[in-house]
Write a protein that holds these residues in place. Structure first.
Motif, short mmCIF file in Angstrom:
data_model
loop_
_atom_site.label_atom_id
_atom_site.label_comp_id
_atom_site.label_asym_id
_atom_site.label_seq_id
_atom_site.Cartn_x
_atom_site.Cartn_y
_atom_site.Cartn_z
N ALA A 39 -7.15 -0.45 3.42
CA ALA A 39 -8.40 -0.80 4.11
C ALA A 39 -8.40 -2.27 4.53
CB ALA A 39 -9.60 -0.50 3.22
N ALA A 84 1.17 3.94 -3.02
CA ALA A 84 0.89 5.35 -2.73
C ALA A 84 2.02 6.24 -3.23
CB ALA A 84 0.67 5.54 -1.23
N ALA A 90 0.83 -1.20 0.00
CA ALA A 90 0.00 0.00 0.00
C ALA A 90 0.87 1.26 0.00
CB ALA A 90 -0.93 0.00 1.21
N LYS A 137 -5.48 2.47 -1.59
CA LYS A 137 -6.55 2.66 -0.60
C LYS A 137 -7.21 1.34 -0.24
CE LYS A 137 -7.86 7.25 -2.19
NZ LYS A 137 -8.92 8.03 -2.84
N GLY A 147 -3.53 4.85 -6.84
CA GLY A 147 -4.08 5.41 -5.61
C GLY A 147 -5.26 4.61 -5.10
N THR A 148 -6.12 4.20 -6.01
CA THR A 148 -7.28 3.38 -5.62
C THR A 148 -6.85 2.03 -5.07
OG1 THR A 148 -8.62 4.46 -7.31
CG2 THR A 148 -9.43 2.37 -6.44
#
Length: 56
Positions: A36, A9, A5, A32, A28-29
Motif C-alpha cells: 500500500a 508475501a 513486499a 500488504k 501477510g499483513t
C-alpha cells in the motif's frame, strides 16, 4: 519497497503452507502495508511527473 513486499508475501505463503498460521498472518499483513505504501508513493511520483512535464 516492492521487493520486500513480494519477499514477505512469498514467506507468508510458504509459512501458511507449512502450517505456521501466526507467522503467515503477520508477514501477510506487513506485505500488504508495504504494498500500500508503494502504491501511494508510485501514484505521487506519477502525478508529480505529469505535473512537471505539463509545466514545460
Amino acid at each position: 519497497m516492492l521487493k520486500w513486499a513480494i519477499i514477505l508475501a512469498i514467506i507468508s505463503l510458504v509459512t501458511g503452507w507449512l502450517g505456521f498460521s501466526q507467522i503467515s498472518g503477520v508477514t501477510g499483513t506487513i506485505a500488504k502495508i508495504l504494498f500500500a505504501i508503494f502504491l501511494i508513493l508510485f501514484i505521487i511520483a506519477v502525478l508529480a511527473a505529469i505535473g512537471l512535464f505539463h509545466i514545460v
